[in-house]
Motif scaffolding. Sequence first.
Motif, short mmCIF file in Angstrom:
data_model
loop_
_atom_site.label_atom_id
_atom_site.label_comp_id
_atom_site.label_asym_id
_atom_site.label_seq_id
_atom_site.Cartn_x
_atom_site.Cartn_y
_atom_site.Cartn_z
N SER A 38 0.85 -1.20 0.00
CA SER A 38 0.00 0.00 0.00
C SER A 38 0.88 1.24 0.00
O SER A 38 2.07 1.17 0.34
CB SER A 38 -0.92 0.01 1.23
OG SER A 38 -0.14 -0.02 2.43
N PRO A 39 0.32 2.39 -0.41
CA PRO A 39 1.11 3.63 -0.42
C PRO A 39 1.43 4.10 0.99
O PRO A 39 0.63 3.94 1.91
CB PRO A 39 0.19 4.63 -1.14
CG PRO A 39 -0.90 3.82 -1.76
CD PRO A 39 -1.04 2.59 -0.94
N GLY A 40 2.60 4.69 1.15
CA GLY A 40 2.90 5.37 2.40
C GLY A 40 2.04 6.62 2.54
O GLY A 40 1.70 7.27 1.54
N ALA A 41 1.68 6.96 3.74
CA ALA A 41 0.81 8.12 3.96
C ALA A 41 1.51 9.41 3.55
O ALA A 41 2.74 9.52 3.69
CB ALA A 41 0.42 8.20 5.43
N PRO A 42 0.77 10.40 3.03
CA PRO A 42 1.37 11.68 2.63
C PRO A 42 1.72 12.57 3.81
O PRO A 42 2.26 13.66 3.63
CB PRO A 42 0.30 12.31 1.75
CG PRO A 42 -0.98 11.75 2.28
CD PRO A 42 -0.66 10.34 2.71
N GLY A 43 1.42 12.15 5.02
CA GLY A 43 1.80 12.86 6.23
C GLY A 43 2.19 11.85 7.28
O GLY A 43 1.74 10.69 7.26
N ILE A 44 3.03 12.28 8.24
CA ILE A 44 3.55 11.32 9.22
C ILE A 44 2.58 11.09 10.37
O ILE A 44 2.76 10.20 11.18
CB ILE A 44 4.92 11.79 9.73
CG1 ILE A 44 5.79 10.58 10.12
CG2 ILE A 44 4.78 12.78 10.90
CD1 ILE A 44 7.26 10.92 10.30
N GLY A 45 1.52 11.95 10.43
CA GLY A 45 0.50 11.75 11.45
C GLY A 45 0.49 12.80 12.54
O GLY A 45 -0.15 12.61 13.58
N ASP A 46 1.17 13.93 12.33
CA ASP A 46 1.17 15.00 13.32
C ASP A 46 -0.09 15.84 13.15
O ASP A 46 -0.30 16.44 12.09
CB ASP A 46 2.41 15.88 13.14
CG ASP A 46 2.65 16.81 14.31
OD1 ASP A 46 1.69 17.51 14.73
OD2 ASP A 46 3.78 16.85 14.82
N PRO A 47 -0.96 15.94 14.17
CA PRO A 47 -2.21 16.67 14.01
C PRO A 47 -2.03 18.17 13.76
O PRO A 47 -2.91 18.80 13.18
CB PRO A 47 -2.95 16.42 15.33
CG PRO A 47 -1.89 16.02 16.30
CD PRO A 47 -0.84 15.32 15.50
N TYR A 48 -0.88 18.74 14.18
CA TYR A 48 -0.66 20.16 13.92
C TYR A 48 -0.42 20.42 12.42
O TYR A 48 -0.85 21.44 11.89
CB TYR A 48 0.56 20.66 14.70
CG TYR A 48 0.31 20.99 16.15
CD1 TYR A 48 -0.75 20.44 16.85
CD2 TYR A 48 1.16 21.86 16.83
CE1 TYR A 48 -0.97 20.75 18.18
CE2 TYR A 48 0.95 22.19 18.16
CZ TYR A 48 -0.11 21.62 18.83
OH TYR A 48 -0.31 21.94 20.15
#
Length: 495
Positions: free
Chosen positions: A28-38
């Motif tokens: 699957s593709p890696g997410a376009p963000g690392i997961g930081d809510p800010y």
Amino acid sequence: MHRRILAPGVPAAAALLLAIPASAASWSPGAPGIGDPYYPYYGNGGYDVSHYDLRLKYQPRTDELQGTATVLARTTQDLSRFDLDFLLDVSEVRVNGAEASFTASGQHELVVTPKTPLAKGAPMTVVVRYSGVPSTKSAYGFTTWHRTPDGAVAADEPESAWWWFPSNDHPSDKATFDVSVAVPDGTQAISNGTLQSASSKLGWTRYTWRQDKPQATYLTTLALGRFDITTGTSEGGVPVVNAYSRDLGANDGAARASVERTGELVDWLTGYFGPYPFGSAGGYVPNTTTGYALETQTRVYYSPKQFAGGSNTSVVVHELAHQWYGDDVSLKGWKDIWINEGFARYAQWLWSEHEGEGTAQELAGYVYASHPADDAFWTVAPGDPGPDDQFDVAVYDRGALAVQALRNEIGDDAFFAVLKGWPKEHAYGNASVADFRRYAEQVSGKPLAALFDTWLFQPSKPAAPAARSLVRTGAAVARPDSWREIEATNDVHGR
């Protein structure tokens, strides 16, 4: 021509299934963000970087930058494609030696599709060839590439890498760096760490810098221009490299009078924070119109405006304190900014104490008394201020109040043990506000949840008895002599 699809018989189907790798179904593709809510699209998912090798060529006259970035990483999932944070024009991408397809997406995403999907835990070498004029690029309406009369500077927070190298741009993915830059003879290139070599050929000089300790991408800096460079070694044995643009004008003397004390101040801070964590220290003052300073690892960035009112060792202390609190131990997520700014501001209070210009207790009392209960200052929670208030003055001053409240609660012996032990506990890693509270509780043997909640998270002014240790009944609250220098650093990270 039409191709007829035939369903295989049972034995053939079984053989076909055995031939497909077990992980294929989970690619699957890696997410376009690392997961930081800010900052939802900062950083990327699917891989972890260990090293960046940047080989660059820069022409200051036109601001043209050419580069080849080699990124060494390891996949953290079965990966079909992944993103890098980047803005310049890409001509080629290779993954593990094979050409990969790529496209630009969103504000700052370079989307890479390897020729062959990558299994979880596999090493990955990504080579990106690129070029462009960084000063023509913007994202979210701003740029962090700052032109100077003789070149440019890359230094900003919470992002600056996109304008000059492709990266996984989040503090939680730290890496080592080799930065090699060719510039016309007479121009210099300055970066983090130690200078490995400088050699000239056919009118170009190549400078090669190495940072061999893990470093966050936003702490990686590049300064291109004509500098007066000074070198030395602190009394404690730390090599120091400082640089000043040759056209600083009236700010030149004050800048040098401040930054040239770097070695002395590094040695002084080791008494509070433990051994200096890196192989070199220093700072540079380019001729920019910006108004902030930044703790770029081992080579602090200072704007000339920091010294417009005269010398200011307090701002140097602030940025050097970050080498332990922010650079050595980096935040897990941007909401943990208090660990960076609260302690860097508190280091200024300790310096004020050292200089006899106001104790940390007096500064805490002054800050507390200066903001009435209905001041918006108290609505900002330093422990999780939100992206809009990440660098609000309350993160600094209320953040330092929290540090003093902790000191008063657990006593000096435990407090200074925490202050020095924390960088050792999480050396070259990442940690959160919650991690710090647990560590302070472990060292002091005291429950601290209520204190942290009161000073870091409640959107109101702490009242008695919480504040009793900061403001003595009937005591006059005078402005400490150091306040002018400290206040001058309130906007050190304002864009």
